[in-house]
Design a protein around this motif. Structure first.
Motif, mmCIF file in Angstrom:
data_model
loop_
_atom_site.group_PDB
_atom_site.id
_atom_site.type_symbol
_atom_site.label_atom_id
_atom_site.label_comp_id
_atom_site.label_asym_id
_atom_site.label_seq_id
_atom_site.Cartn_x
_atom_site.Cartn_y
_atom_site.Cartn_z
ATOM 1 N N LEU A 17 92.076 69.960 125.572
ATOM 2 C CA LEU A 17 93.110 70.781 124.951
ATOM 3 C C LEU A 17 93.352 72.055 125.753
ATOM 4 O O LEU A 17 92.415 72.616 126.311
ATOM 5 N N THR A 18 94.584 72.499 125.764
ATOM 6 C CA THR A 18 94.890 73.811 126.325
ATOM 7 C C THR A 18 94.645 74.852 125.232
ATOM 8 O O THR A 18 94.525 74.512 124.046
ATOM 9 N N GLN A 19 94.592 76.099 125.626
ATOM 10 C CA GLN A 19 94.455 77.167 124.631
ATOM 11 C C GLN A 19 95.641 77.135 123.673
ATOM 12 O O GLN A 19 95.480 77.335 122.477
ATOM 13 N N GLU A 24 97.804 76.110 118.269
ATOM 14 C CA GLU A 24 98.743 75.416 117.395
ATOM 15 C C GLU A 24 98.014 74.708 116.256
ATOM 16 O O GLU A 24 98.412 74.791 115.093
ATOM 17 N N GLN A 25 96.939 74.022 116.600
ATOM 18 C CA GLN A 25 96.173 73.275 115.607
ATOM 19 C C GLN A 25 95.516 74.195 114.576
ATOM 20 O O GLN A 25 95.364 73.829 113.417
ATOM 21 N N VAL A 33 92.995 82.742 120.798
ATOM 22 C CA VAL A 33 92.070 81.774 121.407
ATOM 23 C C VAL A 33 91.507 82.354 122.696
ATOM 24 O O VAL A 33 90.301 82.279 122.956
ATOM 25 N N SER A 34 92.354 82.960 123.499
ATOM 26 C CA SER A 34 91.908 83.562 124.758
ATOM 27 C C SER A 34 90.859 84.647 124.508
ATOM 28 O O SER A 34 89.828 84.702 125.182
ATOM 29 N N HIS A 35 91.111 85.501 123.527
ATOM 30 C CA HIS A 35 90.141 86.559 123.176
ATOM 31 C C HIS A 35 88.822 85.956 122.711
ATOM 32 O O HIS A 35 87.749 86.423 123.097
#
Length: 104
Positions: A17-19, A24-25, A33-35
């Motif tokens: 999965l991408t971030q 989205e999920q 998500v990045s943080h």
């Protein structure tokens, strides 16, 4: 030592999965998500930890780095199937249930 940020990133990458897809999920932003993955911020509430653990089908202690094994005995292929099912349309979900002869 395993940390929430390390575990989350590993789970996401292992599932392909991408971030952005994970965000989205989980109904959060890609930036959140990045943080989380960089360890600069953690979820604000228990519900988000639970949502992440549920999405990846892992024990909460595994997610936060207290265990090195999940409590579930599910292969990576099975996890990919589960995640693909979750992202599928209702039509596909119904077809899968029909093929597997399970109610839903």
């Amino acid at each position: 030592m395993r940390t929430f940020s390390n575990v989350l990133k590993t789970l996401r990458i292992d599932r392909g999965l991408t971030q952005e897809q994970l965000a989205e999920q989980l109904n959060i932003t890609k930036q959140a998500v990045s943080h989380y993955e960089r360890g600069t911020r953690e979820p604000k509430n228990q519900e988000m930890y639970e949502a992440i653990a549920d999405f990846f089908n892992v024990d909460m202690n595994y997610l936060i780095g207290h265990n090195t094994q999940t409590s579930l005995n599910i292969s990576d292929d099975e996890l990919r199937i589960i995640n693909a099912y979750r992202q599928a349309s209702n039509e596909i979900k119904n077809a899968v249930r029909a093929v597997l002869k399970i109610g839903g």
